[in-house]
Design a protein around this motif. Structure first.
Motif, PDB file in Angstrom:
ATOM      1  N   GLY A 227       0.783  -1.229   0.000  1.00  0.00           N
ATOM      2  CA  GLY A 227       0.000   0.000   0.000  1.00  0.00           C
ATOM      3  C   GLY A 227       0.811   1.272   0.000  1.00  0.00           C
ATOM      4  O   GLY A 227       0.239   2.365   0.093  1.00  0.00           O
ATOM      5  N   ALA A 228       2.137   1.190  -0.109  1.00  0.00           N
ATOM      6  CA  ALA A 228       2.971   2.386  -0.186  1.00  0.00           C
ATOM      7  C   ALA A 228       3.108   2.763  -1.658  1.00  0.00           C
ATOM      8  O   ALA A 228       3.905   2.185  -2.389  1.00  0.00           O
ATOM      9  CB  ALA A 228       4.345   2.122   0.425  1.00  0.00           C
ATOM     10  N   HIS A 229       2.295   3.692  -2.122  1.00  0.00           N
ATOM     11  CA  HIS A 229       2.231   4.040  -3.541  1.00  0.00           C
ATOM     12  C   HIS A 229       3.341   5.024  -3.907  1.00  0.00           C
ATOM     13  O   HIS A 229       3.346   6.163  -3.461  1.00  0.00           O
ATOM     14  CB  HIS A 229       0.865   4.615  -3.892  1.00  0.00           C
ATOM     15  CG  HIS A 229      -0.271   3.688  -3.554  1.00  0.00           C
ATOM     16  ND1 HIS A 229      -0.440   2.473  -4.188  1.00  0.00           N
ATOM     17  CD2 HIS A 229      -1.268   3.780  -2.637  1.00  0.00           C
ATOM     18  CE1 HIS A 229      -1.497   1.860  -3.676  1.00  0.00           C
ATOM     19  NE2 HIS A 229      -2.008   2.628  -2.729  1.00  0.00           N
ATOM     20  N   ILE A 230       4.289   4.545  -4.711  1.00  0.00           N
ATOM     21  CA  ILE A 230       5.422   5.365  -5.144  1.00  0.00           C
ATOM     22  C   ILE A 230       5.120   5.881  -6.549  1.00  0.00           C
ATOM     23  O   ILE A 230       4.884   5.082  -7.461  1.00  0.00           O
ATOM     24  CB  ILE A 230       6.720   4.536  -5.157  1.00  0.00           C
ATOM     25  CG1 ILE A 230       6.969   3.950  -3.756  1.00  0.00           C
ATOM     26  CG2 ILE A 230       7.899   5.386  -5.608  1.00  0.00           C
ATOM     27  CD1 ILE A 230       8.084   2.950  -3.709  1.00  0.00           C
ATOM     28  N   PRO A 231       5.116   7.217  -6.759  1.00  0.00           N
ATOM     29  CA  PRO A 231       4.836   7.746  -8.101  1.00  0.00           C
ATOM     30  C   PRO A 231       5.790   7.164  -9.137  1.00  0.00           C
ATOM     31  O   PRO A 231       7.010   7.165  -8.943  1.00  0.00           O
ATOM     32  CB  PRO A 231       5.056   9.253  -7.934  1.00  0.00           C
ATOM     33  CG  PRO A 231       4.827   9.512  -6.476  1.00  0.00           C
ATOM     34  CD  PRO A 231       5.327   8.278  -5.772  1.00  0.00           C
ATOM     35  N   LYS A 232       5.223   6.626 -10.226  1.00  0.00           N
ATOM     36  CA  LYS A 232       6.045   5.990 -11.250  1.00  0.00           C
ATOM     37  C   LYS A 232       7.031   6.977 -11.879  1.00  0.00           C
ATOM     38  O   LYS A 232       8.102   6.589 -12.343  1.00  0.00           O
ATOM     39  CB  LYS A 232       5.139   5.399 -12.335  1.00  0.00           C
ATOM     40  CG  LYS A 232       4.301   4.207 -11.892  1.00  0.00           C
ATOM     41  CD  LYS A 232       5.161   2.989 -11.606  1.00  0.00           C
ATOM     42  CE  LYS A 232       4.329   1.722 -11.465  1.00  0.00           C
ATOM     43  NZ  LYS A 232       3.435   1.725 -10.326  1.00  0.00           N
ATOM     44  N   GLY A 233       6.662   8.250 -11.902  1.00  0.00           N
ATOM     45  CA  GLY A 233       7.557   9.253 -12.491  1.00  0.00           C
ATOM     46  C   GLY A 233       8.901   9.289 -11.804  1.00  0.00           C
ATOM     47  O   GLY A 233       9.941   9.437 -12.458  1.00  0.00           O
ATOM     48  N   TYR A 234       8.921   9.146 -10.473  1.00  0.00           N
ATOM     49  CA  TYR A 234      10.173   9.138  -9.729  1.00  0.00           C
ATOM     50  C   TYR A 234      11.037   7.949 -10.149  1.00  0.00           C
ATOM     51  O   TYR A 234      12.255   8.068 -10.328  1.00  0.00           O
ATOM     52  CB  TYR A 234       9.907   9.064  -8.223  1.00  0.00           C
ATOM     53  CG  TYR A 234       9.206  10.270  -7.635  1.00  0.00           C
ATOM     54  CD1 TYR A 234       9.192  11.485  -8.310  1.00  0.00           C
ATOM     55  CD2 TYR A 234       8.561  10.178  -6.410  1.00  0.00           C
ATOM     56  CE1 TYR A 234       8.547  12.586  -7.774  1.00  0.00           C
ATOM     57  CE2 TYR A 234       7.914  11.284  -5.858  1.00  0.00           C
ATOM     58  CZ  TYR A 234       7.909  12.484  -6.548  1.00  0.00           C
ATOM     59  OH  TYR A 234       7.283  13.576  -6.006  1.00  0.00           O
ATOM     60  N   ILE A 235      10.384   6.800 -10.282  1.00  0.00           N
ATOM     61  CA  ILE A 235      11.118   5.577 -10.609  1.00  0.00           C
ATOM     62  C   ILE A 235      11.761   5.689 -11.994  1.00  0.00           C
ATOM     63  O   ILE A 235      12.960   5.419 -12.170  1.00  0.00           O
ATOM     64  CB  ILE A 235      10.180   4.351 -10.584  1.00  0.00           C
ATOM     65  CG1 ILE A 235       9.446   4.256  -9.238  1.00  0.00           C
ATOM     66  CG2 ILE A 235      10.944   3.079 -10.891  1.00  0.00           C
ATOM     67  CD1 ILE A 235      10.353   4.149  -8.051  1.00  0.00           C
ATOM     68  N   TYR A 236      10.965   6.104 -12.986  1.00  0.00           N
ATOM     69  CA  TYR A 236      11.482   6.141 -14.345  1.00  0.00           C
ATOM     70  C   TYR A 236      12.457   7.292 -14.559  1.00  0.00           C
ATOM     71  O   TYR A 236      13.353   7.203 -15.406  1.00  0.00           O
ATOM     72  CB  TYR A 236      10.322   6.187 -15.344  1.00  0.00           C
ATOM     73  CG  TYR A 236       9.520   4.906 -15.320  1.00  0.00           C
ATOM     74  CD1 TYR A 236      10.121   3.698 -15.640  1.00  0.00           C
ATOM     75  CD2 TYR A 236       8.183   4.892 -14.941  1.00  0.00           C
ATOM     76  CE1 TYR A 236       9.411   2.519 -15.595  1.00  0.00           C
ATOM     77  CE2 TYR A 236       7.466   3.715 -14.893  1.00  0.00           C
ATOM     78  CZ  TYR A 236       8.086   2.528 -15.231  1.00  0.00           C
ATOM     79  OH  TYR A 236       7.383   1.345 -15.186  1.00  0.00           O
ATOM     80  N   THR A 237      12.320   8.370 -13.789  1.00  0.00           N
ATOM     81  CA  THR A 237      13.308   9.452 -13.861  1.00  0.00           C
ATOM     82  C   THR A 237      14.653   8.962 -13.344  1.00  0.00           C
ATOM     83  O   THR A 237      15.706   9.239 -13.946  1.00  0.00           O
ATOM     84  CB  THR A 237      12.841  10.666 -13.030  1.00  0.00           C
ATOM     85  OG1 THR A 237      11.612  11.155 -13.571  1.00  0.00           O
ATOM     86  CG2 THR A 237      13.885  11.781 -13.071  1.00  0.00           C
ATOM     87  N   ALA A 238      14.630   8.218 -12.232  1.00  0.00           N
ATOM     88  CA  ALA A 238      15.874   7.656 -11.688  1.00  0.00           C
ATOM     89  C   ALA A 238      16.505   6.683 -12.684  1.00  0.00           C
ATOM     90  O   ALA A 238      17.731   6.684 -12.883  1.00  0.00           O
ATOM     91  CB  ALA A 238      15.590   6.947 -10.366  1.00  0.00           C
ATOM     92  N   MET A 239      15.680   5.852 -13.332  1.00  0.00           N
ATOM     93  CA  MET A 239      16.195   4.906 -14.311  1.00  0.00           C
ATOM     94  C   MET A 239      16.787   5.628 -15.513  1.00  0.00           C
ATOM     95  O   MET A 239      17.865   5.262 -16.001  1.00  0.00           O
ATOM     96  CB  MET A 239      15.073   3.956 -14.757  1.00  0.00           C
ATOM     97  CG  MET A 239      14.631   2.984 -13.673  1.00  0.00           C
ATOM     98  SD  MET A 239      13.166   2.005 -14.128  1.00  0.00           S
ATOM     99  CE  MET A 239      13.817   0.983 -15.449  1.00  0.00           C
ATOM    100  N   ALA A 240      16.100   6.679 -15.987  1.00  0.00           N
ATOM    101  CA  ALA A 240      16.586   7.437 -17.146  1.00  0.00           C
ATOM    102  C   ALA A 240      17.904   8.142 -16.817  1.00  0.00           C
ATOM    103  O   ALA A 240      18.829   8.170 -17.636  1.00  0.00           O
ATOM    104  CB  ALA A 240      15.531   8.455 -17.584  1.00  0.00           C
TER     105      ALA A 240
END
Length: 263
Positions: A227-240
């Motif tokens: 239930g800890a919702h992490i914004p996908k934008g943060y994840i993909y920005t870090a990956m990019a």
């Protein structure tokens, strides 16, 4: 036919389609990285076949899940509650869920599997020596069977497919748009599969980066399951950002190699 004609004439439907295609392609990156790394562990003659089967199964699963969309939505209903009162967040809401649905359990299981697989591959990579002979021995030691690779791809296809379809359900109510978006996204995966896998295979440092991505994706899936919702934008920005830094390293290495060859 009338419904499809109405959708074709509706600008909002086109906007939803474009947005959903982009979202599905981005969500498919996780699936594609896993398939690329796993297929590269197979003998060279079987790699392309494994990628085609893996991506084909991803498409079939997504389309099947769309036909059972009511069942998929029902997966978000709680199946049990731990009955634990956790610490509250800044706005008075629980910092984690104590009620778990089938979707949560599937995400947690998928995240644990991804973390186990990535950790195992990192361990094998670090065990390899500097010389080509030792690297060849390491590759032979970690080669997996074709059936084992397909089974592992299927397991993660299920996890990523459920996440993909639930995302689609949250963005539009038109099943027709979901079908088109899923087919378009998987087509992009199919086109990108071989170049991505070959690029990862040619650049050993990219393998470690991709395994790091899988670790991060696994942790995100587990967090989502709790239930800890992490914004996908943060994840993909870090990956990019990480991929951009690695590309600079690759360019720098190639320039040094050309300079040495020039001498």
């Amino acid at each position: 036919m009338e419904n499809i004609s109405a959708l074709l004439a509706d600008p909002a439907a086109w906007a939803a389609l474009v947005t959903l295609v982009v979202m599905e392609v981005v969500l498919g990156i996780d699936n594609l990285i896993f398939i690329s790394i796993l297929s590269n562990k197979l003998p060279e003659a079987d790699r392309q076949k494994a990628r085609r089967i893996g991506i084909g199964l991803a498409l079939v699963m997504r389309l099947l899940l769309l036909t059972a969309i009511a069942w998929i939505v029902a997966l978000t209903a709680p199946v049990f509650d731990l009955g634990i009162t956790g610490p509250l967040g800044a706005h008075g809401e629980p910092s984690f869920e104590t009620q778990f649905s089938w979707r949560d359990l599937i995400l947690i299981a998928g995240g644990l599997f991804l973390m186990w697989k990535a950790t195992k591959e990192i361990h094998h990579t670090l065990d390899g020596g500097e010389s080509e002979e030792l690297l060849d021995k390491t590759r032979s030691a970690v080669e997996i069977g074709f059936t084992a690779a397909i089974v592992q791809i299927i397991l993660l296809d299920i996890v990523f497919s459920i996440d993909s379809i639930l995302t689609a359900v949250g963005m539009t109510e038109h099943v027709e748009i979901m079908y088109v978006a899923v087919i378009a996204a998987v087509t992009v995966m199919l086109i990108a599969a071989d170049p991505l896998a070959n690029f990862i295979n040619r650049n050993p440092t990219v393998v470690m980066l991709a395994l790091g991505f899988l670790l991060m994706i696994g942790m995100v899936l587990i967090a989502e399951g709790f239930g800890a919702h992490i914004p996908k934008g943060y994840i993909y920005t870090a990956m990019a950002f990480s991929a951009g830094v690695e590309m600079l390293n690759i360019f720098a290495r190639r320039r040094r190699e050309r300079a040495k060859a020039g001498h």
